[in-house]
Design a protein around this motif. Sequence first.
Motif, PDB file in Angstrom:
ATOM      1  N   VAL A  76       0.862  -1.176   0.000  1.00 52.94           N
ATOM      2  CA  VAL A  76       0.000   0.000   0.000  1.00 52.94           C
ATOM      3  C   VAL A  76       0.904   1.233   0.000  1.00 52.94           C
ATOM      4  N   LEU A  77       0.485   2.273  -0.716  1.00 55.20           N
ATOM      5  CA  LEU A  77       1.226   3.530  -0.795  1.00 55.20           C
ATOM      6  C   LEU A  77       0.397   4.652  -0.203  1.00 55.20           C
ATOM      7  N   LYS A  78       1.068   5.566   0.479  1.00 56.92           N
ATOM      8  CA  LYS A  78       0.456   6.811   0.951  1.00 56.92           C
ATOM      9  C   LYS A  78       1.430   7.910   0.568  1.00 56.92           C
ATOM     10  N   THR A  79       0.924   9.009   0.038  1.00 54.05           N
ATOM     11  CA  THR A  79       1.828  10.060  -0.427  1.00 54.05           C
ATOM     12  C   THR A  79       1.436  11.417   0.134  1.00 54.05           C
ATOM     13  N   SER A  80       2.434  12.288   0.168  1.00 53.32           N
ATOM     14  CA  SER A  80       2.226  13.665   0.601  1.00 53.32           C
ATOM     15  C   SER A  80       3.184  14.554  -0.192  1.00 53.32           C
ATOM     16  N   ALA A  81       2.616  15.394  -1.049  1.00 59.28           N
ATOM     17  CA  ALA A  81       3.428  16.273  -1.893  1.00 59.28           C
ATOM     18  C   ALA A  81       3.559  17.647  -1.253  1.00 59.28           C
ATOM     19  N   SER A  82       4.701  18.277  -1.526  1.00 57.41           N
ATOM     20  CA  SER A  82       4.936  19.640  -1.043  1.00 57.41           C
ATOM     21  C   SER A  82       5.975  20.305  -1.936  1.00 57.41           C
ATOM     22  N   GLY A  83       6.215  21.570  -1.645  1.00 55.46           N
ATOM     23  CA  GLY A  83       7.292  22.270  -2.333  1.00 55.46           C
ATOM     24  C   GLY A  83       8.621  21.882  -1.704  1.00 55.46           C
ATOM     25  N   ILE A  91       3.571  26.872  -4.043  1.00 58.60           N
ATOM     26  CA  ILE A  91       4.844  27.018  -4.731  1.00 58.60           C
ATOM     27  C   ILE A  91       4.698  28.155  -5.736  1.00 58.60           C
ATOM     28  N   PHE A  92       5.696  29.002  -5.801  1.00 59.77           N
ATOM     29  CA  PHE A  92       5.656  30.084  -6.772  1.00 59.77           C
ATOM     30  C   PHE A  92       6.021  29.547  -8.144  1.00 59.77           C
ATOM     31  N   ALA A  93       5.177  29.847  -9.124  1.00 59.48           N
ATOM     32  CA  ALA A  93       5.429  29.398 -10.494  1.00 59.48           C
ATOM     33  C   ALA A  93       6.645  30.138 -11.024  1.00 59.48           C
ATOM     34  N   GLY A  94       7.647  29.393 -11.421  1.00 60.23           N
ATOM     35  CA  GLY A  94       8.868  29.980 -11.943  1.00 60.23           C
ATOM     36  C   GLY A  94       9.505  29.013 -12.915  1.00 60.23           C
ATOM     37  N   GLU A  95      10.682  29.380 -13.404  1.00 63.12           N
ATOM     38  CA  GLU A  95      11.341  28.539 -14.405  1.00 63.12           C
ATOM     39  C   GLU A  95      11.766  27.190 -13.836  1.00 63.12           C
ATOM     40  N   GLU A  96      12.176  27.171 -12.580  1.00 63.31           N
ATOM     41  CA  GLU A  96      12.578  25.908 -11.973  1.00 63.31           C
ATOM     42  C   GLU A  96      11.807  25.718 -10.676  1.00 63.31           C
ATOM     43  N   VAL A  97      10.878  24.773 -10.709  1.00 60.29           N
ATOM     44  CA  VAL A  97      10.019  24.492  -9.559  1.00 60.29           C
ATOM     45  C   VAL A  97      10.347  23.085  -9.059  1.00 60.29           C
ATOM     46  N   LYS A  98      10.478  22.962  -7.741  1.00 57.72           N
ATOM     47  CA  LYS A  98      10.762  21.655  -7.148  1.00 57.72           C
ATOM     48  C   LYS A  98       9.530  21.199  -6.379  1.00 57.72           C
ATOM     49  N   ILE A  99       9.069  19.991  -6.723  1.00 58.94           N
ATOM     50  CA  ILE A  99       7.955  19.351  -6.023  1.00 58.94           C
ATOM     51  C   ILE A  99       8.489  18.053  -5.440  1.00 58.94           C
ATOM     52  N   LEU A 100       8.290  17.882  -4.140  1.00 62.68           N
ATOM     53  CA  LEU A 100       8.742  16.676  -3.451  1.00 62.68           C
ATOM     54  C   LEU A 100       7.528  15.846  -3.065  1.00 62.68           C
ATOM     55  N   ASP A 101       7.533  14.592  -3.436  1.00 60.40           N
ATOM     56  CA  ASP A 101       6.445  13.700  -3.062  1.00 60.40           C
ATOM     57  C   ASP A 101       6.990  12.631  -2.129  1.00 60.40           C
ATOM     58  N   LYS A 102       6.607  12.737  -0.864  1.00 57.77           N
ATOM     59  CA  LYS A 102       7.033  11.772   0.163  1.00 57.77           C
ATOM     60  C   LYS A 102       6.093  10.572   0.079  1.00 57.77           C
ATOM     61  N   VAL A 103       6.654   9.412  -0.287  1.00 58.63           N
ATOM     62  CA  VAL A 103       5.871   8.192  -0.465  1.00 58.63           C
ATOM     63  C   VAL A 103       6.167   7.242   0.695  1.00 58.63           C
ATOM     64  N   THR A 104       5.147   6.930   1.470  1.00 53.81           N
ATOM     65  CA  THR A 104       5.252   5.960   2.547  1.00 53.81           C
ATOM     66  C   THR A 104       4.698   4.640   2.019  1.00 53.81           C
ATOM     67  N   TYR A 105       5.489   3.585   2.141  1.00 50.23           N
ATOM     68  CA  TYR A 105       5.052   2.281   1.642  1.00 50.23           C
ATOM     69  C   TYR A 105       4.987   1.280   2.783  1.00 50.23           C
ATOM     70  N   GLU A 106       4.064   0.336   2.641  1.00 55.81           N
ATOM     71  CA  GLU A 106       3.904  -0.757   3.603  1.00 55.81           C
ATOM     72  C   GLU A 106       3.686  -2.038   2.810  1.00 55.81           C
ATOM     73  N   GLY A 107       4.156  -3.140   3.350  1.00 59.28           N
ATOM     74  CA  GLY A 107       3.875  -4.442   2.758  1.00 59.28           C
ATOM     75  C   GLY A 107       4.737  -4.802   1.570  1.00 59.28           C
ATOM     76  N   LEU A 108       5.979  -4.283   1.503  1.00 68.10           N
ATOM     77  CA  LEU A 108       6.872  -4.660   0.407  1.00 68.10           C
ATOM     78  C   LEU A 108       7.766  -5.817   0.845  1.00 68.10           C
TER      79      LEU A 108
END
Length: 183
Positions: A76-83, A91-108
């Motif tokens: 199972v996956l659970k995610t949480s995205a942020s800047g 997040i301010f729209a600009g030429e270089e934008v960083k989006i981080l998606d923290k993925v928590t996994y269970e049962g691998l």
Amino acid sequence: DGESGEPLQYEGKTWTEEAAFVAEAADGVIELQFDLPGEAAAGKRIVVFESIYDGETVIGTHADITDENQSVYYPVLKTSASGEVPGNKEIFAGEEVKILDKVTYEGLLPGAQYRLTGSLRSKESGEPLTGKDGQPILREVTLIPDKTCGVVTVEFIVDGTDLAGEEVVVFESLAMDGQVIAE
């Protein structure tokens, strides 16, 4: 339940299956199918115990909670995205934008190789967002967990000049041997 060692329970139900057969040789294979809702097994390691009977007498048992050959993993996956700053959803729209998606996994399965794929989508339309080249914005990460549960961060660095006013959602899928096993 591979963690507790107790029978898997969900909404007061446990699962058992039976098959009657006549052995045609000293060695053979019998398959049993367990139909259970995904919610019952999500994030768990399920271990199947077997007993064979001759009439009412048990003549063989295979019930080892640590046996990987008797185990099935239900990821199972659970995610949480942020800047770039964790927890920052704006997040301010600009030429270089960083989006981080923290993925928590269970049962691998520890030591197995997985492919985690993330894509950016428009919250309004649900459609994939594309880069300047017209291709969907995707990131892939090879994941070889050392435990059944953990966290991995998928990093997107994109040209965000076209994202002003857009609400962006990150979708993730997890594949093993080319087969998607969790989303």
